[in-house]
Write a protein that holds these residues in place. Sequence first.
Motif, PDB file in Angstrom:
ATOM      1  N   GLY A 147      29.502  29.457  61.495  1.00 18.68           N
ATOM      2  CA  GLY A 147      29.336  28.155  62.053  1.00 18.68           C
ATOM      3  C   GLY A 147      28.183  27.769  62.853  1.00 18.68           C
ATOM      4  N   PRO A 148      27.880  26.667  63.421  1.00 22.27           N
ATOM      5  CA  PRO A 148      26.823  26.431  64.120  1.00 22.27           C
ATOM      6  C   PRO A 148      26.613  27.105  65.603  1.00 22.27           C
ATOM      7  CG  PRO A 148      28.474  24.454  64.353  1.00 22.27           C
ATOM      8  CD  PRO A 148      28.810  25.501  63.087  1.00 22.27           C
ATOM      9  N   ASN A 149      27.856  27.234  65.934  1.00 23.37           N
ATOM     10  CA  ASN A 149      27.902  28.045  67.467  1.00 23.37           C
ATOM     11  C   ASN A 149      29.276  28.747  67.396  1.00 23.37           C
ATOM     12  OD1 ASN A 149      29.705  26.044  68.545  1.00 23.37           O
ATOM     13  ND2 ASN A 149      27.991  24.763  68.360  1.00 23.37           N
ATOM     14  N   GLU A 150      29.545  29.585  68.296  1.00 26.10           N
ATOM     15  CA  GLU A 150      30.852  30.353  68.505  1.00 26.10           C
ATOM     16  C   GLU A 150      31.898  29.372  68.839  1.00 26.10           C
ATOM     17  OE1 GLU A 150      30.516  33.700  70.990  1.00 26.10           O
ATOM     18  OE2 GLU A 150      29.167  34.579  69.798  1.00 26.10           O
ATOM     19  N   ALA A 151      31.692  28.519  69.366  1.00 27.13           N
ATOM     20  CA  ALA A 151      32.644  27.219  69.782  1.00 27.13           C
ATOM     21  C   ALA A 151      33.377  26.784  68.737  1.00 27.13           C
ATOM     22  CB  ALA A 151      32.074  26.169  70.901  1.00 27.13           C
ATOM     23  N   SER A 152      32.604  26.586  67.390  1.00 29.87           N
ATOM     24  CA  SER A 152      33.144  26.194  66.315  1.00 29.87           C
ATOM     25  C   SER A 152      34.225  27.055  65.683  1.00 29.87           C
ATOM     26  CB  SER A 152      32.335  25.650  65.457  1.00 29.87           C
ATOM     27  OG  SER A 152      31.498  26.896  64.935  1.00 29.87           O
ATOM     28  N   ALA A 153      34.436  28.385  66.043  1.00 29.44           N
ATOM     29  CA  ALA A 153      35.220  29.222  65.646  1.00 29.44           C
ATOM     30  C   ALA A 153      36.463  28.879  65.311  1.00 29.44           C
ATOM     31  CB  ALA A 153      35.005  30.607  66.185  1.00 29.44           C
ATOM     32  N   TYR A 154      37.119  28.249  66.258  1.00 29.52           N
ATOM     33  CA  TYR A 154      38.219  27.895  66.350  1.00 29.52           C
ATOM     34  C   TYR A 154      38.680  26.752  65.321  1.00 29.52           C
ATOM     35  CZ  TYR A 154      42.835  25.583  67.788  1.00 29.52           C
ATOM     36  OH  TYR A 154      44.105  24.963  67.817  1.00 29.52           O
ATOM     37  N   GLU A 155      37.976  25.806  64.950  1.00 30.19           N
ATOM     38  CA  GLU A 155      38.213  24.905  64.097  1.00 30.19           C
ATOM     39  C   GLU A 155      37.892  25.456  62.651  1.00 30.19           C
ATOM     40  OE1 GLU A 155      36.156  20.288  62.718  1.00 30.19           O
ATOM     41  OE2 GLU A 155      35.264  21.506  64.476  1.00 30.19           O
ATOM     42  N   VAL A 156      36.840  26.360  62.629  1.00 28.38           N
ATOM     43  CA  VAL A 156      36.914  27.178  61.131  1.00 28.38           C
ATOM     44  C   VAL A 156      37.923  27.889  60.954  1.00 28.38           C
ATOM     45  CG1 VAL A 156      35.175  28.878  59.966  1.00 28.38           C
ATOM     46  CG2 VAL A 156      34.245  27.290  61.352  1.00 28.38           C
ATOM     47  N   THR A 157      38.711  28.464  62.027  1.00 26.54           N
ATOM     48  CA  THR A 157      39.854  29.066  61.652  1.00 26.54           C
ATOM     49  C   THR A 157      40.982  28.342  61.120  1.00 26.54           C
ATOM     50  OG1 THR A 157      39.425  30.857  63.190  1.00 26.54           O
ATOM     51  CG2 THR A 157      41.665  30.596  62.722  1.00 26.54           C
ATOM     52  N   GLN A 158      41.123  27.251  61.803  1.00 29.63           N
ATOM     53  CA  GLN A 158      42.219  26.326  61.321  1.00 29.63           C
ATOM     54  C   GLN A 158      41.971  25.737  60.145  1.00 29.63           C
ATOM     55  OE1 GLN A 158      45.107  25.843  63.257  1.00 29.63           O
ATOM     56  NE2 GLN A 158      43.725  27.224  64.660  1.00 29.63           N
ATOM     57  N   GLN A 159      40.586  25.407  59.713  1.00 24.59           N
ATOM     58  CA  GLN A 159      40.443  25.020  58.242  1.00 24.59           C
ATOM     59  C   GLN A 159      40.512  26.117  57.288  1.00 24.59           C
ATOM     60  OE1 GLN A 159      39.474  21.079  58.317  1.00 24.59           O
ATOM     61  NE2 GLN A 159      40.322  21.805  56.434  1.00 24.59           N
ATOM     62  N   TYR A 160      40.020  27.239  57.786  1.00 23.71           N
ATOM     63  CA  TYR A 160      40.418  28.344  56.702  1.00 23.71           C
ATOM     64  C   TYR A 160      41.851  28.512  56.064  1.00 23.71           C
ATOM     65  CZ  TYR A 160      41.147  33.296  55.439  1.00 23.71           C
ATOM     66  OH  TYR A 160      41.589  34.455  54.773  1.00 23.71           O
ATOM     67  N   ARG A 161      42.751  28.131  57.373  1.00 16.27           N
ATOM     68  CA  ARG A 161      44.458  28.376  56.884  1.00 16.27           C
ATOM     69  C   ARG A 161      44.780  27.153  55.923  1.00 16.27           C
ATOM     70  NH1 ARG A 161      45.141  30.199  62.677  1.00 16.27           N
ATOM     71  NH2 ARG A 161      45.393  32.252  62.641  1.00 16.27           N
ATOM     72  N   ARG A 162      44.205  26.006  56.186  1.00 16.76           N
ATOM     73  CA  ARG A 162      44.334  24.977  55.347  1.00 16.76           C
ATOM     74  C   ARG A 162      43.871  24.908  53.774  1.00 16.76           C
ATOM     75  NH1 ARG A 162      44.193  21.816  60.375  1.00 16.76           N
ATOM     76  NH2 ARG A 162      41.959  21.518  60.107  1.00 16.76           N
ATOM     77  N   PHE A 163      42.716  25.368  54.002  1.00 12.74           N
ATOM     78  CA  PHE A 163      41.896  25.765  52.409  1.00 12.74           C
ATOM     79  C   PHE A 163      42.662  26.717  51.805  1.00 12.74           C
ATOM     80  CE2 PHE A 163      37.442  24.636  54.256  1.00 12.74           C
ATOM     81  CZ  PHE A 163      37.935  23.186  54.190  1.00 12.74           C
ATOM     82  N   ASN A 164      43.208  27.957  52.392  1.00 15.29           N
ATOM     83  CA  ASN A 164      43.908  29.039  51.709  1.00 15.29           C
ATOM     84  C   ASN A 164      45.255  28.208  51.151  1.00 15.29           C
ATOM     85  OD1 ASN A 164      42.483  31.275  51.413  1.00 15.29           O
ATOM     86  ND2 ASN A 164      43.114  32.083  53.299  1.00 15.29           N
ATOM     87  N   GLN A 165      45.990  27.428  51.879  1.00 19.96           N
ATOM     88  CA  GLN A 165      47.244  26.945  51.478  1.00 19.96           C
ATOM     89  C   GLN A 165      46.995  26.345  50.226  1.00 19.96           C
ATOM     90  OE1 GLN A 165      48.701  24.686  54.845  1.00 19.96           O
ATOM     91  NE2 GLN A 165      49.575  26.556  55.607  1.00 19.96           N
ATOM     92  N   ILE A 166      45.971  25.423  50.434  1.00 20.44           N
ATOM     93  CA  ILE A 166      45.520  24.383  49.011  1.00 20.44           C
ATOM     94  C   ILE A 166      45.380  25.272  47.743  1.00 20.44           C
ATOM     95  CG2 ILE A 166      43.943  22.784  48.174  1.00 20.44           C
ATOM     96  CD1 ILE A 166      43.712  21.691  51.239  1.00 20.44           C
TER      97      ILE A 166
END
Length: 258
Positions: A147-166
């Motif tokens: 991600g662009p910075n460590e603060a974006s890790a939370y959003e990447v984590t949430q999106q990773y879970r949704r991507f895996n479900q799809i």
Amino acid sequence: MWNNHHALDLLSKILFVLVAVTVLCGISLQLIRPPFFPIKEINIQIVHGEGGINARLQNVSHAQIEKLVRNEIAGNFISVNLTAVREAFVKLPWVRDARVYREWPHGLNVMLEEHHALAYWGSHALVNTYGEVFRVTADVNLPVFIGPNEASAYEVTQQYRRFNQILMPLQQHIAQVMLTQRYAWRIQLNTGTVLELGRNEIEERLIRYVSVYNHSIARLNQQHSLAYVDLRYPNGFAIRVPETMQQEPHKSVARRET
């Protein structure tokens, strides 16, 4: 004044109170020092983020805890600094949080929450299941988040879970998730295929990929996984096949699926 009985009575009461307070302070100062009220027990509990309790340590070692107890816990049951003890536990690798309580008459209860690694953050850190970046030495097989910075890790984590479900119907798994500086999303699957999702309608685009995969995309890569699928087109997507497939003269390969 000396003939004033009321004043003398008040003065004697004040002196008595002062003497009593002085004596009590002296006794209290002695009691808070060893060897009175020594700490005899330190109970360690491992908790999950959801509040459940697990009796087993996963990553923090008993040797680390024993060393901390010897070197960091000072004083007795009354004088021990609970804040300092908590901070010492939080500094341990793999410890996400700690809570420390007194348990009368001679014990301390320590509740530890360990990090549970979900992914690597680039090449220098890990991401836990809360989407928080932490730094420890690890050698485990995990996906990579970028991600662009460590603060974006939370959003990447949430999106990773949704991507895996799809992706679940295809039994494909994510090896890497990238959020670029321009806020565009890119996925690399465990098959090696890179999916370009862009910045808008990213979940809808991935759903479209899943819905057409078995009857179109899968036919193109029966022996080799696709190298790249660009899903940013409004009515279809572009693909790039591996070089090994491009060099085979007898195969016809579709370059775009609509």
